[in-house]
Scaffold this motif. Structure first.
Motif, PDB file in Angstrom:
ATOM      1  N   GLY A 159       1.721   9.355  -6.016  1.00 52.16           N
ATOM      2  CA  GLY A 159       2.502   8.109  -5.045  1.00 52.16           C
ATOM      3  C   GLY A 159       1.918   6.843  -5.358  1.00 52.16           C
ATOM      4  O   GLY A 159       2.379   5.613  -4.799  1.00 52.16           O
ATOM      5  N   LEU A 160       0.828   6.680  -6.193  1.00 49.47           N
ATOM      6  CA  LEU A 160      -0.077   5.416  -6.107  1.00 49.47           C
ATOM      7  C   LEU A 160       0.722   4.429  -6.782  1.00 49.47           C
ATOM      8  O   LEU A 160       1.025   3.036  -6.284  1.00 49.47           O
ATOM      9  N   MET A 161       1.422   4.676  -7.895  1.00 46.15           N
ATOM     10  CA  MET A 161       2.039   3.449  -8.477  1.00 46.15           C
ATOM     11  C   MET A 161       3.274   3.204  -7.866  1.00 46.15           C
ATOM     12  O   MET A 161       3.627   1.880  -7.498  1.00 46.15           O
ATOM     13  N   GLY A 162       4.018   4.216  -6.980  1.00 39.51           N
ATOM     14  CA  GLY A 162       5.204   3.624  -6.347  1.00 39.51           C
ATOM     15  C   GLY A 162       4.529   2.752  -5.037  1.00 39.51           C
ATOM     16  O   GLY A 162       5.292   1.841  -4.487  1.00 39.51           O
ATOM     17  N   HIS A 163       3.683   3.275  -4.487  1.00 41.25           N
ATOM     18  CA  HIS A 163       2.976   2.235  -3.209  1.00 41.25           C
ATOM     19  C   HIS A 163       2.733   1.113  -3.853  1.00 41.25           C
ATOM     20  O   HIS A 163       2.939  -0.041  -2.975  1.00 41.25           O
ATOM     21  N   MET A 164       2.236   0.672  -4.635  1.00 36.87           N
ATOM     22  CA  MET A 164       1.836  -0.547  -5.444  1.00 36.87           C
ATOM     23  C   MET A 164       3.098  -1.449  -5.671  1.00 36.87           C
ATOM     24  O   MET A 164       3.472  -2.504  -5.412  1.00 36.87           O
ATOM     25  N   ILE A 165       4.359  -0.635  -6.276  1.00 33.38           N
ATOM     26  CA  ILE A 165       5.399  -1.622  -6.534  1.00 33.38           C
ATOM     27  C   ILE A 165       5.978  -1.939  -5.172  1.00 33.38           C
ATOM     28  O   ILE A 165       6.714  -3.171  -4.929  1.00 33.38           O
ATOM     29  N   THR A 166       6.116  -1.147  -4.088  1.00 35.16           N
ATOM     30  CA  THR A 166       6.651  -1.599  -2.780  1.00 35.16           C
ATOM     31  C   THR A 166       5.848  -2.640  -2.109  1.00 35.16           C
ATOM     32  O   THR A 166       6.497  -3.422  -1.726  1.00 35.16           O
ATOM     33  N   VAL A 167       4.617  -2.597  -2.283  1.00 31.26           N
ATOM     34  CA  VAL A 167       3.867  -3.941  -1.872  1.00 31.26           C
ATOM     35  C   VAL A 167       4.015  -5.049  -2.473  1.00 31.26           C
ATOM     36  O   VAL A 167       3.989  -6.036  -1.996  1.00 31.26           O
ATOM     37  N   ALA A 168       4.429  -5.095  -3.781  1.00 34.36           N
ATOM     38  CA  ALA A 168       4.600  -6.277  -4.557  1.00 34.36           C
ATOM     39  C   ALA A 168       6.002  -6.624  -3.866  1.00 34.36           C
ATOM     40  O   ALA A 168       6.278  -7.959  -3.853  1.00 34.36           O
ATOM     41  N   CYS A 169       6.875  -5.957  -3.852  1.00 28.62           N
ATOM     42  CA  CYS A 169       8.352  -6.306  -3.255  1.00 28.62           C
ATOM     43  C   CYS A 169       8.056  -6.883  -1.904  1.00 28.62           C
ATOM     44  O   CYS A 169       8.604  -7.939  -1.603  1.00 28.62           O
ATOM     45  N   SER A 170       7.316  -6.079  -1.211  1.00 29.51           N
ATOM     46  CA  SER A 170       6.923  -6.461   0.311  1.00 29.51           C
ATOM     47  C   SER A 170       6.484  -8.084   0.355  1.00 29.51           C
ATOM     48  O   SER A 170       7.087  -9.004   1.200  1.00 29.51           O
ATOM     49  N   TRP A 224       8.163   6.690  -3.110  1.00 27.04           N
ATOM     50  CA  TRP A 224       9.037   6.705  -4.151  1.00 27.04           C
ATOM     51  C   TRP A 224      10.744   6.452  -3.831  1.00 27.04           C
ATOM     52  O   TRP A 224      11.350   5.595  -4.694  1.00 27.04           O
ATOM     53  N   PHE A 225      10.891   7.055  -2.782  1.00 27.71           N
ATOM     54  CA  PHE A 225      12.385   6.587  -2.198  1.00 27.71           C
ATOM     55  C   PHE A 225      12.216   4.978  -1.795  1.00 27.71           C
ATOM     56  O   PHE A 225      13.162   4.271  -2.067  1.00 27.71           O
ATOM     57  N   LEU A 226      11.251   4.656  -1.269  1.00 27.79           N
ATOM     58  CA  LEU A 226      11.046   3.239  -0.801  1.00 27.79           C
ATOM     59  C   LEU A 226      11.206   2.186  -2.320  1.00 27.79           C
ATOM     60  O   LEU A 226      11.791   1.143  -2.328  1.00 27.79           O
ATOM     61  N   VAL A 227      10.568   2.615  -3.446  1.00 30.04           N
ATOM     62  CA  VAL A 227      10.665   1.977  -4.742  1.00 30.04           C
ATOM     63  C   VAL A 227      12.008   1.647  -5.063  1.00 30.04           C
ATOM     64  O   VAL A 227      12.172   0.691  -5.374  1.00 30.04           O
ATOM     65  N   ILE A 228      12.756   2.875  -5.151  1.00 26.39           N
ATOM     66  CA  ILE A 228      14.408   2.481  -5.431  1.00 26.39           C
ATOM     67  C   ILE A 228      14.983   1.478  -4.478  1.00 26.39           C
ATOM     68  O   ILE A 228      15.372   0.643  -5.298  1.00 26.39           O
ATOM     69  N   VAL A 229      14.875   1.637  -3.352  1.00 30.67           N
ATOM     70  CA  VAL A 229      15.631   0.716  -2.314  1.00 30.67           C
ATOM     71  C   VAL A 229      14.888  -0.702  -2.603  1.00 30.67           C
ATOM     72  O   VAL A 229      15.883  -1.640  -2.541  1.00 30.67           O
TER      73      VAL A 229
END
Length: 472
Positions: A159-170, A224-229
């Protein structure tokens, strides 16, 4: 003379209102991230409290990796805020895209690094160098702790990559003053995480009870759910993927510079705190549970402070973009005072409601090796209350400093406070003096006290310097 004119310059009602308006949604949004971990801990506390150690220790490599990545991504927020402050937010897409690519690349690289290293790392920690402890051996052997922790770590790594993607978006959405949107999405993530916890940890709906591994799968699936949204909404609602004007000279370097300093600080703080979980586990599984559940409450409080810190960073960065030294100084001071006031309020609440909080975290009859967990956790809430104040101060002051371009000194303070001061203090108090979970918490307090005091002192020193000086 009106009442408002007698207030300090940093306490103007309009500025206070702006800080509250920005910080409250951010705090609530950031709290969602902590609530995911707290939900994990509570569900484990009801069904498998002895396995909390496996999850907490797994966050040593995962937390350091996230701290590194999230720190680098802070440049997305700071530079976007500067553009917003000068009315150029339409060109901020290049800032976001740059950060997104860094997050994806770093997440992939760290995942590939952690997967093969998890087993040897935790065997070294819990078997090779672990100090002898009869209490620790009474609950689980070092080999058992190492194997279980490594398994949880590998699951979380996906889940590391997904976490970083959501942080960038946030960060991007918050810098564009859309914090409420981030809040709604993050709480959707909390709901998803809770459902997965109930299925994979509690065994609802016919699923097997997977304990700590169930927590890890719930966390990874939620991310990864959050990444998509997030990516869908960022693409639709912002200029993130639209053509941007050419970057100014040195923009990418400035974005890296802001992020690297924060990354070092995150590695110091997150790595330092995660090493304290290891020290608590060396004492015993029971000590890890008592200390770990107490830190969950500290972490929840920290999300309030993080809201103030992030809002302060945004307000300081906007003032820097306008080249207004007085606004920069006042925004930083208001953030510090707000942190202290909030700390007093949260501290009183922790002391007053320590017993019911501990009962929420674990079953009232939960025990490990003869130690009743809930009363032991409640007895430490007064120390948790003290820690939160200085933990909040170090965050607010360091965020305000980085928004002004000061990177290396705040990072050095974090490294010194958490590695040179906190970790040795935790080991000495908990193991050498035999103070157990209380000793680990006392060591954490010492580290946070040093970090908070020094960061605020540097912020005041910086307040006397021109905005144009971007000190390293």
């Amino acid at each position: 003379m009106t009442a408002s004119s007698r207030l300090p310059a940093w306490a103007r009602p309009s500025d206070v209102a702006d800080l509250i308006r920005l910080s409250v949604p951010i705090a609530i949004s950031r709290m969602a991230m902590m609530l995911m971990g707290l939900t994990d801990a509570i569900v484990l506390g009801q069904f498998a409290p002895g396995e909390l150690a496996y999850v907490l220790n797994a966050w040593l490599p995962i937390g350091v990796s996230l701290g590194l990545g999230i720190g680098l991504l802070l440049g997305v927020q700071v530079l976007t805020s500067e553009l917003l402050g000068t009315g150029r937010e339409a060109g901020s897409g290049r800032i976001f895209r740059r950060g997104l690519m860094w997050g994806i690349g770093l997440g992939a690289a760290l995942t590939l690094l952690i997967l093969p290293l998890a087993d040897p790392l935790f065997h070294w920690i819990f078997v090779a160098i672990a100090p002898a402890s009869e209490a620790a051996a009474a609950a689980a052997s070092g080999e058992e702790v190492a194997a279980a922790t490594a398994s949880v770590t590998r699951i979380l790594a996906f889940g590391l990559m997904g976490h970083m993607i959501t942080v960038a978006c946030s960060y991007y959405l918050e810098a564009l003053r859309r914090p409420l949107l981030v809040t709604c999405l993050m709480y959707a993530g909390v709901a998803v995480n809770l459902v997965l916890d109930l299925a994979l940890v509690a065994g609802f709906w016919g699923f097997p009870q997977m304990g700590a591994e169930g927590v890890a799968w719930a966390t990874t699936g939620t991310r990864w759910f959050l990444v998509i949204v997030f990516l869908i909404l960022v693409a639709v609602l912002t200029p993130a993927f639209r053509r941007s004007p050419p970057a100014e000279k040195g923009e990418a370097a400035h974005q890296v510079k802001v992020g690297i300093g924060t990354a070092i600080s995150n590695v110091a703080e997150w790595g330092g705190f995660n090493i304290t979980y290891v020290i608590a586990t060396w004492v015993s599984i029971a000590a890890n549970a008592v200390y770990g559940y107490t830190v969950q409450i500290i972490g929840l409080c920290f999300m309030f402070y993080l809201g103030i810190a992030t809002a302060t960073s945004v307000r300081v960065a906007e003032a820097v973009g306008r080249r207004n030294q007085e606004e920069v100084r006042n925004a930083g001071r208001l953030g510090v005072v707000a942190t202290i006031v909030l700390g007093v309020v949260l501290g009183v609440l922790l002391v007053l409601f320590g017993t019911p909080l501990s009962g929420l975290l674990v079953r009232p009859d939960a025990e490990i090796a003869g130690i009743m967990l809930a009363p032991a956790i409640a007895a430490l809430m007064w120390m948790a209350a003290l820690i939160t104040v200085f933990d909040g101060l170090q965050a607010t002051a360091s965020f305000a400093l980085r928004a002004q371009g000061m990177v290396w000194l705040p990072s050095g303070i974090h490294l010194g406070s958490f590695f040179i001061v906190m970790i040795p203090a935790c080991y000495w108090l908990a193991i050498t003096l035999g103070r157990g979970a209380a000793g680990v918490l006392e060591g954490a307090f010492i580290g946070c006290l040093v970090a908070g005091a020094l960061q605020v002192a540097v912020l005041e020193w910086k307040a006397a310097r021109p905005v144009s000086e971007r000190a390293a």
